[in-house]
Design an enzyme around this catalytic site. Sequence first.
Site, PDB file in Angstrom:
ATOM      1  N   TRP A   1       0.834  -1.212   0.000  1.00  0.00           N
ATOM      2  CA  TRP A   1       0.000   0.000   0.000  1.00  0.00           C
ATOM      3  C   TRP A   1       0.865   1.257   0.000  1.00  0.00           C
ATOM      4  O   TRP A   1       1.880   1.299   0.689  1.00  0.00           O
ATOM      5  CB  TRP A   1      -0.848  -0.018   1.272  1.00  0.00           C
ATOM      6  CG  TRP A   1      -1.355   1.317   1.716  1.00  0.00           C
ATOM      7  CD1 TRP A   1      -0.673   2.255   2.444  1.00  0.00           C
ATOM      8  CD2 TRP A   1      -2.654   1.870   1.478  1.00  0.00           C
ATOM      9  NE1 TRP A   1      -1.467   3.354   2.673  1.00  0.00           N
ATOM     10  CE2 TRP A   1      -2.686   3.152   2.093  1.00  0.00           C
ATOM     11  CE3 TRP A   1      -3.803   1.415   0.801  1.00  0.00           C
ATOM     12  CZ2 TRP A   1      -3.809   3.972   2.059  1.00  0.00           C
ATOM     13  CZ3 TRP A   1      -4.917   2.242   0.774  1.00  0.00           C
ATOM     14  CH2 TRP A   1      -4.922   3.496   1.391  1.00  0.00           C
TER      15      TRP A   1
ATOM     16  N   ASP B   1       0.173   9.246   0.707  1.00  0.00           N
ATOM     17  CA  ASP B   1       0.872  10.525   0.529  1.00  0.00           C
ATOM     18  C   ASP B   1       2.304  10.509  -0.032  1.00  0.00           C
ATOM     19  O   ASP B   1       3.178   9.821   0.500  1.00  0.00           O
ATOM     20  CB  ASP B   1       1.028  11.236   1.876  1.00  0.00           C
ATOM     21  CG  ASP B   1      -0.226  11.276   2.692  1.00  0.00           C
ATOM     22  OD1 ASP B   1      -1.229  10.730   2.269  1.00  0.00           O
ATOM     23  OD2 ASP B   1      -0.181  11.860   3.781  1.00  0.00           O
TER      24      ASP B   1
ATOM     25  N   SER C   1       3.663  11.168   7.404  1.00  0.00           N
ATOM     26  CA  SER C   1       4.132  12.008   6.298  1.00  0.00           C
ATOM     27  C   SER C   1       5.112  13.086   6.725  1.00  0.00           C
ATOM     28  O   SER C   1       5.106  13.548   7.865  1.00  0.00           O
ATOM     29  CB  SER C   1       2.941  12.653   5.608  1.00  0.00           C
ATOM     30  OG  SER C   1       2.332  11.687   4.804  1.00  0.00           O
TER      31      SER C   1
ATOM     32  N   ARG D   1       0.858  16.988  12.673  1.00  0.00           N
ATOM     33  CA  ARG D   1       1.607  16.137  11.734  1.00  0.00           C
ATOM     34  C   ARG D   1       1.926  16.779  10.383  1.00  0.00           C
ATOM     35  O   ARG D   1       1.404  17.808  10.027  1.00  0.00           O
ATOM     36  CB  ARG D   1       0.836  14.829  11.506  1.00  0.00           C
ATOM     37  CG  ARG D   1      -0.560  14.999  10.954  1.00  0.00           C
ATOM     38  CD  ARG D   1      -1.247  13.635  10.822  1.00  0.00           C
ATOM     39  NE  ARG D   1      -2.623  13.759  10.408  1.00  0.00           N
ATOM     40  CZ  ARG D   1      -3.644  13.911  11.243  1.00  0.00           C
ATOM     41  NH1 ARG D   1      -3.447  13.945  12.541  1.00  0.00           N
ATOM     42  NH2 ARG D   1      -4.878  14.039  10.772  1.00  0.00           N
ATOM     43  N   ASP D   2       2.762  16.040   9.658  1.00  0.00           N
ATOM     44  CA  ASP D   2       3.105  16.298   8.255  1.00  0.00           C
ATOM     45  C   ASP D   2       3.993  17.532   8.059  1.00  0.00           C
ATOM     46  O   ASP D   2       3.607  18.499   7.388  1.00  0.00           O
ATOM     47  CB  ASP D   2       1.826  16.398   7.389  1.00  0.00           C
ATOM     48  CG  ASP D   2       0.860  15.244   7.643  1.00  0.00           C
ATOM     49  OD1 ASP D   2       1.340  14.168   8.065  1.00  0.00           O
ATOM     50  OD2 ASP D   2      -0.352  15.402   7.431  1.00  0.00           O
TER      51      ASP D   2
ATOM     52  N   GLU E   1      -4.280  18.638   7.036  1.00  0.00           N
ATOM     53  CA  GLU E   1      -3.144  17.742   6.890  1.00  0.00           C
ATOM     54  C   GLU E   1      -2.213  18.246   5.772  1.00  0.00           C
ATOM     55  O   GLU E   1      -2.600  19.040   4.929  1.00  0.00           O
ATOM     56  CB  GLU E   1      -3.633  16.330   6.523  1.00  0.00           C
ATOM     57  CG  GLU E   1      -4.608  15.744   7.532  1.00  0.00           C
ATOM     58  CD  GLU E   1      -4.924  14.275   7.263  1.00  0.00           C
ATOM     59  OE1 GLU E   1      -4.810  13.469   8.189  1.00  0.00           O
ATOM     60  OE2 GLU E   1      -5.280  13.932   6.119  1.00  0.00           O
TER      61      GLU E   1
ATOM     62  N   TRP F   1      -9.017   8.837   0.578  1.00  0.00           N
ATOM     63  CA  TRP F   1      -9.288   7.885   1.662  1.00  0.00           C
ATOM     64  C   TRP F   1     -10.616   7.156   1.515  1.00  0.00           C
ATOM     65  O   TRP F   1     -10.715   5.980   1.864  1.00  0.00           O
ATOM     66  CB  TRP F   1      -9.219   8.604   3.017  1.00  0.00           C
ATOM     67  CG  TRP F   1      -7.807   8.917   3.367  1.00  0.00           C
ATOM     68  CD1 TRP F   1      -7.210  10.144   3.357  1.00  0.00           C
ATOM     69  CD2 TRP F   1      -6.789   7.985   3.748  1.00  0.00           C
ATOM     70  NE1 TRP F   1      -5.884  10.029   3.707  1.00  0.00           N
ATOM     71  CE2 TRP F   1      -5.613   8.715   3.959  1.00  0.00           C
ATOM     72  CE3 TRP F   1      -6.767   6.605   3.926  1.00  0.00           C
ATOM     73  CZ2 TRP F   1      -4.406   8.118   4.336  1.00  0.00           C
ATOM     74  CZ3 TRP F   1      -5.573   6.008   4.305  1.00  0.00           C
ATOM     75  CH2 TRP F   1      -4.418   6.758   4.510  1.00  0.00           C
TER      76      TRP F   1
HETATM   77  C1  FRU Z   1      -2.829  12.097   4.949  1.00  0.00           C
HETATM   78  C2  FRU Z   1      -2.383  11.401   6.227  1.00  0.00           C
HETATM   79  C3  FRU Z   1      -1.356  12.255   6.943  1.00  0.00           C
HETATM   80  C4  FRU Z   1      -0.601  11.245   7.734  1.00  0.00           C
HETATM   81  C5  FRU Z   1      -0.576  10.059   6.805  1.00  0.00           C
HETATM   82  C6  FRU Z   1      -0.613   8.720   7.497  1.00  0.00           C
HETATM   83  O1  FRU Z   1      -3.280  11.243   3.962  1.00  0.00           O
HETATM   84  O2  FRU Z   1      -3.502  11.132   7.028  1.00  0.00           O
HETATM   85  O3  FRU Z   1      -1.907  13.290   7.707  1.00  0.00           O
HETATM   86  O4  FRU Z   1       0.670  11.684   8.053  1.00  0.00           O
HETATM   87  O5  FRU Z   1      -1.704  10.184   5.968  1.00  0.00           O
HETATM   88  O6  FRU Z   1      -0.374   7.694   6.593  1.00  0.00           O
END
Ligand code: FRU
Length: 482
Positions: free
Chosen positions: A34, A37, A97, A164-165, A219, A302
Amino acid sequence: MISQKLQKAREYELEKQVEKDQKPLFHITSQVGWINDPNGFSVFENEYHMFFQYHPYSTIWGPMHWGHVKSKDLIHWETMPCALAPDEAYDEAGCFSGSALEWNGKHILAYTAVSRIKNEEGEMEDRQQQAIAIGDGTNYVKLEKNPVITADMLPEGSSKIDFRDPKIFEEDGKIYMVVGSRHQDGSGQMALFSTEDVENWKFENIICQCNNEYGKMWECPDFFELDQKHVLITSPQSMEATGLEMHGGNNVIYFVGEYDKEKKEFRRGKATCVDFGLDFYAPQTTLTKDGRRVMIGWLQNWDNYLTPDRQIWSGMMTIPRELSIKNGKLIQTPIKELDDIWKDHIVFEKTDLNQEKIGNENIAGRVFDMTVKVSGEFNQFKIQVAENEKYHTDLIFYQKDNIFTVDRLVSGMTKDLLTNRSMKINPAKEHTFRIIMDKYSLEIFADDGEKVMSSVVYTTLNADKISFSSDGNASMKVDFKK
Ligand code: FRU
């Protein structure tokens, strides 16, 4: 020394390889497992590197690793060994990410380290913190000092779960990082940090807030200068649809605005949707060696999991797109390097396409770059691709309402998921649609790249005919490259 978890992932992905002819030709995919991002899109030692969220062991999301590919031209990608595995206590629930940068001859990766802790009520919850790994383009070592940024450094009330990210960039000799965070009002905010040495980070400011206007958590931020403006791109969760302007669920929006460098504040205007297709999320940009700002997104979303059972790989990235700003709008153009890969160029014209469906034996296939110019008077003008006696995917232009629709109802889907999406395009006498297909992906650029639609179509590859029809009087010119 690499960890057992990373070693295991590297061995696994080497064992499992799919025949090349089943995979997209110039879109990034993983060997196995799989992906979501794009991460760490960057130039290091004159090569482009792309990493991605990766779970090698199944075609569904699992503990996140970072997969890795690299390229000299953004079209031909070489698979590299898995770069990060969730092998430390602070990232045992996943290396989420993040981004990358070449800095003092080293490749710096910034990512979100996720762990699980027991909260005051005794329930398990996520802790999301920022971590750094430094490498040579193949192997990456996580800092002893990780996590280098914790949610305690954020203003009071900010979430410790949703943080995050990180997107890192260099400015005036420092490294800055924008990170998605959640304000106590429940919606997103963008936090800015800085460092002079990669290890010691300082909180600078909240540069921009959602104020519950566009979805909830924001995100995957990206923040950069483009054509004398600043652009913030983010992927909000839990959006509500507003007509055809935004769709529900996970969206991707951009703001063109002004950045006050002293105050560290970004003044944003209205949000605009980045891509109107069924499958697009979490894009990331980098600067090319010759100064172009290029964006790649995850060609999936998603809520729309369509991977067929026959595949051992799941998910792909979009074609890299050059960005520019025109009249305050973000314009996307497929990178020019794509023009060099085509061997055949066919031109097909028809001036009175009326109540009929036509094709051309040379205009067929599942890997092509086709530009269709259309004018005339009709209600619908339809292009059908990935077609055989059983399947077709329809691209329909409704002239009166200036609406363009992608419809994959009869594209071999075995799940009852979203099948079509529409976007509004600007009124004009003649319209030009550039359509790029790479086996399972369809990317449509309209209004000179102001409106883009990306979707996946997993019809079997023998559905490869293309046809054109109209219910009125249409004039068309097709430039077909394959
Ligand atoms: C976005 C996300 C990010 C996170 C990652 C986890 O698609 O939800 O915020 O870091 O995917 O796989």
